[in-house]
Write a protein that holds these residues in place. Structure first.
Motif, PDB file in Angstrom:
ATOM      1  N   UNK A   8       0.852  -1.190   0.000  1.00  0.00           N
ATOM      2  CA  UNK A   8       0.000   0.000   0.000  1.00  0.00           C
ATOM      3  C   UNK A   8       0.890   1.244   0.000  1.00  0.00           C
ATOM      4  N   UNK A   9       0.682   2.089  -0.995  1.00  0.00           N
ATOM      5  CA  UNK A   9       1.514   3.294  -1.132  1.00  0.00           C
ATOM      6  C   UNK A   9       0.656   4.437  -1.646  1.00  0.00           C
ATOM      7  N   UNK A  10      -0.342   4.802  -0.868  1.00  0.00           N
ATOM      8  CA  UNK A  10      -1.273   5.832  -1.305  1.00  0.00           C
ATOM      9  C   UNK A  10      -1.018   7.197  -0.725  1.00  0.00           C
ATOM     10  N   UNK A  11       0.037   7.334   0.091  1.00  0.00           N
ATOM     11  CA  UNK A  11       0.287   8.594   0.773  1.00  0.00           C
ATOM     12  C   UNK A  11       0.801   9.682  -0.147  1.00  0.00           C
ATOM     13  N   UNK A  12       0.571  10.933   0.259  1.00  0.00           N
ATOM     14  CA  UNK A  12       1.047  12.089  -0.497  1.00  0.00           C
ATOM     15  C   UNK A  12       2.380  12.612   0.025  1.00  0.00           C
ATOM     16  N   UNK A  13       2.841  12.057   1.145  1.00  0.00           N
ATOM     17  CA  UNK A  13       4.158  12.426   1.643  1.00  0.00           C
ATOM     18  C   UNK A  13       4.273  13.859   2.122  1.00  0.00           C
ATOM     19  N   UNK A  14       3.229  14.401   2.748  1.00  0.00           N
ATOM     20  CA  UNK A  14       3.253  15.802   3.164  1.00  0.00           C
ATOM     21  C   UNK A  14       4.335  16.076   4.202  1.00  0.00           C
ATOM     22  N   UNK A  15       4.645  15.087   5.033  1.00  0.00           N
ATOM     23  CA  UNK A  15       5.660  15.302   6.060  1.00  0.00           C
ATOM     24  C   UNK A  15       7.074  15.287   5.496  1.00  0.00           C
ATOM     25  N   UNK A  16       7.223  14.834   4.236  1.00  0.00           N
ATOM     26  CA  UNK A  16       8.541  14.843   3.621  1.00  0.00           C
ATOM     27  C   UNK A  16       8.916  16.247   3.169  1.00  0.00           C
ATOM     28  N   UNK A  17       7.904  17.093   2.918  1.00  0.00           N
ATOM     29  CA  UNK A  17       8.167  18.487   2.617  1.00  0.00           C
ATOM     30  C   UNK A  17       8.584  18.788   1.196  1.00  0.00           C
ATOM     31  N   UNK A  18       8.409  17.836   0.283  1.00  0.00           N
ATOM     32  CA  UNK A  18       8.805  18.069  -1.104  1.00  0.00           C
ATOM     33  C   UNK A  18       7.667  17.813  -2.059  1.00  0.00           C
ATOM     34  N   UNK A  19       7.879  18.059  -3.352  1.00  0.00           N
ATOM     35  CA  UNK A  19       6.823  17.891  -4.340  1.00  0.00           C
ATOM     36  C   UNK A  19       6.552  16.444  -4.713  1.00  0.00           C
ATOM     37  N   UNK A  20       7.491  15.545  -4.418  1.00  0.00           N
ATOM     38  CA  UNK A  20       7.356  14.137  -4.797  1.00  0.00           C
ATOM     39  C   UNK A  20       7.044  13.307  -3.560  1.00  0.00           C
ATOM     40  N   UNK A  32      12.075   4.067  -3.385  1.00  0.00           N
ATOM     41  CA  UNK A  32      11.771   3.251  -2.207  1.00  0.00           C
ATOM     42  C   UNK A  32      10.920   2.035  -2.569  1.00  0.00           C
ATOM     43  N   UNK A  33       9.856   2.243  -3.352  1.00  0.00           N
ATOM     44  CA  UNK A  33       8.929   1.151  -3.661  1.00  0.00           C
ATOM     45  C   UNK A  33       9.602  -0.015  -4.370  1.00  0.00           C
ATOM     46  N   UNK A  34      10.585   0.264  -5.170  1.00  0.00           N
ATOM     47  CA  UNK A  34      11.263  -0.820  -5.882  1.00  0.00           C
ATOM     48  C   UNK A  34      12.024  -1.714  -4.923  1.00  0.00           C
TER      49      UNK A  34
END
Length: 225
Positions: A8-20, A32-34
Motif C-alpha cells: 500500500x503506497x497511497x500517501x502524499x508524503x506531506x511530512x517529507x516536505x517536497x513535491x514528490x 523506495x517502492x522498488x
C-alpha cells in the motif's frame, strides 16, 4: 498455496516536505517502492505482487519503471480515499480467492526476508500474523485531564507490517463500514472477534516518513553492501 503481497503506497508524503511523494524518492539509487517489491520477491519468487497507488500517480510510476529499468512483475491498482479503502481495493483485485496475503506499507523497504517467510507460515497455521517489536523506551499514559501515569512497557509492542492473513478471512473482515479504530489491518481483523497472532519483526523495518528517515535508509543500505 497461493501467496500474494499487497503493498500500500497511497500517501502524499506531506511530512517529507517536497513535491514528490516519499514512496517515489530514491534511496540507494532507486525509488523506495522498488526496494520493497524486491524484498518480497526475494522472500518467495512465486508471490503475486500488487502495488496500490493513487490513480493519478500511474503515469509517474510507469516513467520511473522505464527510467530505472525495473522489470519485476507486479500489478498496479488504484487506491481509495483512506488506507482502509486502498487495502480493500487490493483485496478485491486479487486473482485468487484462497491462500495467504501479506499487507505491507510500501515505504517499509527494510523488512527482513525471514520476517516475510515467518508471516506466511504463521498465517497459514492460525489465520493471521502481525509483525511487532519490543519497546526500548519507557512510556506513559495520559488521561483526559492531562495527568500521566507510568506503564509497564513489557506489556506493549510496536506494530509493524507485514500483516499477513488467510485471504478468505481478511476479505470477510473488510466487508464492513470503515471505523475510526481501524488504524491497521489487524484492527479490522479483530473487529470480527478473531484473535491476532504476533510474530517478531525487525527493528530496521522503519516506515520512511521524514527527510531524516531517508538519511537513515541510506545508512541501512550502506550496511547491506
Amino acid at each position: 498455496m497461493n501467496k500474494a503481497a499487497i503493498l500500500v503506497a497511497g500517501g502524499k508524503g506531506s511530512r517529507m516536505g517536497g513535491p514528490v511523494s516519499k514512496q517515489y524518492l530514491p534511496i540507494g539509487g532507486k525509488p523506495v517502492l522498488m526496494h520493497t517489491l524486491e524484498k518480497f520477491h526475494e522472500a518467495d519468487p512465486d508471490i503475486f505482487l500488487m502495488l496500490v497507488l493513487p490513480e493519478y500517480d500511474f503515469p509517474l510510476w510507469k516513467r520511473l519503471c522505464e527510467e530505472y529499468k525495473f522489470s519485476l512483475a507486479h500489478q498496479v491498482i488504484a487506491g481509495g480515499n483512506s488506507r482502509f479503502q486502498s487495502v480493500k481495493n487490493g483485496l478485491n483485485a486479487l486473482p485468487f480467492k484462497d491462500g495467504l496475503v501479506a499487507i505491507h506499507d510500501g515505504v517499509r523497504p527494510f523488512v527482513k526476508k525471514e520476517v516475510i517467510i515467518e508471516s506466511f507460515a504463521q498465517a497459514d497455521k492460525s489465520g493471521s500474523a502481525i509483525a511487532v517489536v519490543d519497546l526500548k523506551d519507557s512510556i506513559r499514559k495520559f488521561d483526559e485531564n492531562g495527568v500521566s501515569t507510568f506503564q509497564e512497557r513489557q506489556y506493549f509492542r510496536l506494530v509493524q507490517t507485514p500483516q499477513t492473513f488467510q485471504i478468505a478471512k481478511i476479505k470477510k473482515a473488510f466487508q464492513v463500514d470503515e471505523l475510526p479504530q481501524f488504524t491497521d489491518d489487524a484492527t479490522v481483523y479483530e473487529n470480527q472477534g478473531w484473535i491476532v497472532s504476533l510474530i517478531f519483526g525487525n527493528a530496521e523495518n522503519i516506515k520512511i516518513t521524514t527527510p531524516d528517515d531517508l538519511d537513515y535508509a541510506d545508512f541501512l543500505l550502506s550496511k547491506e553492501k
